[in-house]
Design an enzyme around this catalytic site. Structure first.
Site, short mmCIF file in Angstrom:
data_model
loop_
_atom_site.label_atom_id
_atom_site.label_comp_id
_atom_site.label_asym_id
_atom_site.label_seq_id
_atom_site.Cartn_x
_atom_site.Cartn_y
_atom_site.Cartn_z
N SER A 274 0.85 -1.19 0.00
CA SER A 274 0.00 0.00 0.00
C SER A 274 0.88 1.23 0.00
O SER A 274 1.78 1.37 0.85
CB SER A 274 -0.91 -0.01 1.24
OG SER A 274 -1.69 1.15 1.29
N LYS B 105 -1.53 -1.05 -4.10
CA LYS B 105 -2.68 -0.23 -3.71
C LYS B 105 -2.22 1.22 -3.59
O LYS B 105 -1.26 1.51 -2.88
CB LYS B 105 -3.29 -0.70 -2.39
CG LYS B 105 -4.55 0.09 -2.02
CD LYS B 105 -5.26 -0.50 -0.82
CE LYS B 105 -4.64 -0.06 0.48
NZ LYS B 105 -5.45 -0.47 1.65
N LYS C 132 -3.13 5.05 -2.49
CA LYS C 132 -3.99 5.99 -1.78
C LYS C 132 -4.29 7.16 -2.72
O LYS C 132 -3.39 7.66 -3.39
CB LYS C 132 -3.31 6.50 -0.50
CG LYS C 132 -3.01 5.42 0.53
CD LYS C 132 -4.25 4.99 1.27
CE LYS C 132 -3.91 4.04 2.41
NZ LYS C 132 -5.09 3.66 3.21
N ASP D 168 -7.39 3.34 -2.89
CA ASP D 168 -8.02 3.50 -1.59
C ASP D 168 -8.31 4.98 -1.37
O ASP D 168 -7.40 5.80 -1.28
CB ASP D 168 -7.10 2.97 -0.50
CG ASP D 168 -7.75 2.98 0.88
OD1 ASP D 168 -8.91 3.41 0.98
OD2 ASP D 168 -7.09 2.55 1.85
N GLU E 4 -11.46 1.34 -2.87
CA GLU E 4 -11.74 1.08 -1.47
C GLU E 4 -12.35 2.31 -0.78
O GLU E 4 -11.80 3.41 -0.88
CB GLU E 4 -10.44 0.67 -0.78
CG GLU E 4 -10.61 0.14 0.62
CD GLU E 4 -9.28 -0.33 1.19
OE1 GLU E 4 -9.18 -0.39 2.42
OE2 GLU E 4 -8.35 -0.64 0.41
N ASP F 39 -14.11 -0.83 3.81
CA ASP F 39 -13.03 -0.93 4.79
C ASP F 39 -13.48 -0.38 6.13
O ASP F 39 -13.86 -1.13 7.03
CB ASP F 39 -11.80 -0.17 4.25
CG ASP F 39 -10.64 -0.12 5.24
OD1 ASP F 39 -10.71 -0.74 6.30
OD2 ASP F 39 -9.65 0.55 4.93
N LYS G 284 -9.55 -6.22 8.26
CA LYS G 284 -8.45 -5.85 9.14
C LYS G 284 -8.74 -6.41 10.53
O LYS G 284 -9.78 -6.10 11.12
CB LYS G 284 -8.28 -4.33 9.20
CG LYS G 284 -7.73 -3.75 7.89
CD LYS G 284 -7.62 -2.24 7.93
CE LYS G 284 -7.04 -1.72 6.60
NZ LYS G 284 -7.15 -0.25 6.49
N GLY H 179 -3.81 -3.85 5.90
CA GLY H 179 -2.81 -3.55 6.90
C GLY H 179 -3.11 -2.27 7.65
O GLY H 179 -3.89 -1.43 7.20
#
Length: 635
Positions: free
Chosen positions: A408, A434, A436, A461, A486, A511, A535, A563
């Site tokens: 990520s 992934k 952000k 995400d 996400e 999430d 998670k 994570g």
């Protein structure tokens, strides 16, 4: 299968596990209309000889028309013949419901043969003659109904009794197997069993020395108020071990099979746990590079490593992963520290623990605060694995293999910087990236990476950085063949995500708002998403996480492991769970040198051709570094 002839009919005896010399023997007696298959969930636990016996008139045992063969004392005598012919001496005896009546009757007459008696949702007998008369009349009416209407109609009526209402939450596959088994029974022999094996003909064992003579554990579901009360009375009067499994009903072994086995195992192997000490090391870890999301930027991460010590001196490790500010979810590190001390620790102090799954039940009076709960609950999972001298993988029942992992990446200052970082990770072997994203740092960034890496698995995400009014922008994500986006919308929203998913092809992954199995069920049922980011700390620990994984597997719901900027303690736990077969995409399981300048454990996890492997050592398989950081005592 062995068929053993006795004075009171022939019994079918089934070894549920391959027979072993010198192993402990657990004999299981099913309930009314059941068979030995009731206990098939025990088959995978091969350390014991586990024998399921079809009771008289049930399954493959004799379909006797002789009423005396169904009298509890005669069935008890028949069992003694069976055990002698099978050369069984010391046995652990488990009886469920009707089988529990027989188990008590047998243990009362042959106490020297029973090392431990397990009763699941079983009555101990009626005290008053009036009660017995009413019960005889009731059983006679049911028997007539059964013979008149036949098995199919009777079973459908039976399954709709309030006693079994909690089973409506069990998977259709499990219930169908249970119902089919009952419908295949013989109506004449079931009627004989109902009448002559009635609790009305059972001794009131509270008035005997049975529970003073034979060690006993009583197991019931909290939703079954009648049998929970029977168990409580047994504990109050006879000091019997009582274990109440929360949120299940009369058939605890069907609704919570793993938890049920844990109880058997703890008692048979002497592996119960009591907590002696709880303390935490408060770390302030420096990140290798700043980690930026739509919430803000981190250069350091505070994390507490909880050490839970049993009365035997064995220690389990768990990590408190809540952030200092309530921007990811409402929990904060300072609040969780306080809550653990004042609310959670008192709930487990002094408790006899039979299973790590028990911790979720004990913590249930405290609402929410899942990360605080997870810090203690995961440490106790580690502790149970160590007490049993197993790796946590083995203890859970997972095969520890090398797994493909993903990484990520925080929001970068520009597209070129992001591309350089992605290239570095691709060269290291990461096959899933992934990114952000936030408004203004989304489409152009994604486009840049996709142009250079047309086949790379890319997820994005949003961390709730968008609104439903941004739908035109979000629709453009469909151009880039993303594995998913996400949490684009609100951190607690389900409804608007369901509206958005109807309008875009890119799968939505939830999430922040997934805190429990019920949240997963809600999201799945109203089609808020096509995938779940699991998670462990956000759902309160491993117990809930494992149930979510089973639900996802049963319902073909995409799921992957997220994570939380874990240290080596949390990373090791994640690597272990990542072996679960329900996962459909690589998780955020970066190598040890990905996040922190210095970790809290002596081991390191490295990437090998894009794959990583969990430790095979006992528990989560890590050792804490010696440290001078602040240590806080909780118990």
């Amino acid at each position: 299968m062995l068929t053993i002839k006795t004075k009171f009919g022939s019994y079918a005896c089934h070894y549920l596990t391959k027979p072993k010399k010198n192993a402990k023997t657990l004999v299981c007696l099913h309930g009314f209309m059941g068979t030995h298959a009731t206990f098939d969930f025990l088959k995978e636990h091969s350390q014991w000889n586990i024998i399921g016996i079809d009771l008289m008139g049930h399954g493959e045992s004799e379909l006797s028309n002789n009423s005396v063969d169904y009298v509890l004392t005669n069935m008890s005598e028949a069992l003694e013949e069976v055990f002698i012919k099978m050369a069984l001496t010391d046995i652990y005896l488990l009886g469920y419901s009707f089988g529990g009546r027989l188990a008590q009757t047998y243990a009362y007459h042959y106490p020297n043969r029973v090392k431990h008696l397990f009763l699941e949702s079983a009555g101990t007998g009626l005290k008053e003659e009036e009660e017995k008369t009413l019960r005889k009349e009731s059983d006679q009416k049911l028997a007539q109904k059964l013979k008149h209407e036949g098995m199919v109609s009777f079973v459908e009526m039976w399954q709709n009794l309030p006693l079994f209402a909690s089973q409506k939450l069990i998977s259709d596959k499990k219930i169908m197997a249970e119902v089919t088994c009952k419908k295949q029974q013989n109506s004449e022999t079931m009627a004989l069993s109902l009448v002559h094996g009635s609790v009305a003909h059972q001794l009131n064992f509270l008035e005997t020395d049975l529970f003073n003579t034979v060690p006993t554990t009583f197991i019931a579901g909290s939703l079954d108020e009648k049998y929970t009360q029977i168990g409580q009375t047994l504990t109050d009067l006879k000091q019997v071990n009582l274990v109440i499994i929360k949120n299940v009903g009369h058939c605890a072994h069907l609704e919570a099979p793993e938890y049920f086995f844990d109880i058997l195992h703890a008692m048979i192997e002497g592996k119960t746990i009591q907590i002696q000490n709880i303390e935490a090391y408060e770390h302030d870890l420096e990140l290798v590079t700043p980690f930026k999301t739509s919430y803000g930027e981190l250069t350091r991460k505070k994390t507490d490593i909880f050490v839970v010590t049993s009365t035997g001196g064995i220690q389990g490790y768990g990590e408190l992963l809540s952030f200092e500010t309530p921007d990811y979810i409402e929990e904060t590190l300072s609040n969780d520290r306080h809550l653990i001390k004042t609310d959670l620790v008192p709930l487990i102090a002094g408790q006899v623990l039979y299973s790590p799954r028990q911790v979720r039940d004990l913590f249930s009076p405290v609402k929410g605060n899942q990360m605080a709960k997870s810090a203690i609950e995961t440490a106790i999972w580690d502790l149970f694995a160590k007490v049993n001298e197993l790796s946590l993988s083995e203890y859970i029942g997972l095969i520890n293999e090398e797994i493909t992992v993903g990484v990520s990446l925080g929001i970068q200052k520009d597209e070129e910087t992001l591309l350089n970082i992605v290239t570095d990770y691709v060269n290291q072997g990461y096959s899933r990236i992934k990114l952000k994203i936030s408004k203004g740092k989304d489409l152009s960034y994604i486009k840049k990476i996709r142009e250079v890496y047309p086949d790379l698995t890319i997820m994005v995400d949003a961390n709730s950085g968008y609104h439903l009014s941004d739908i035109d922008l979000l629709k453009q994500l469909d151009n880039y063949r993303l594995a998913m986006i996400e949490q684009p919308l609100g951190a607690s929203d389900f409804y608007e995500h369901s509206l958005l998913q109807k309008e875009i092809n890119t799968p939505i992954c939830l999430d922040e708002n997934i805190r429990s199995l019920n949240d997963v069920k809600l999201a799945h049922s109203i089609r808020s998403c096509q995938s779940i980011n699991l998670k462990i700390p956000r759902v309160g620990g491993l117990t809930e996480a494992l149930e979510i994984l089973e639900y996802a597997k049963d319902n073909q719901l995409s799921i992957w492991l997220g994570g939380m900027l874990e240290s080596g303690v949390g990373r090791s736990l994640n690597l272990i769970l990542a072996n679960h077969s329900a996962f459909t995409l690589p998780g955020d399981l970066s190598a040890s040198d990905r996040y922190y300048v210095e970790d809290v454990i002596t081991q390191s996890f490295s990437l090998n051709n894009g794959k990583m492997k969990a430790s095979n050592e006992v528990g989560i398989g890590v050792c804490l570094k010696e440290t001078r950081v602040k240590k806080k005592k909780y118990l």
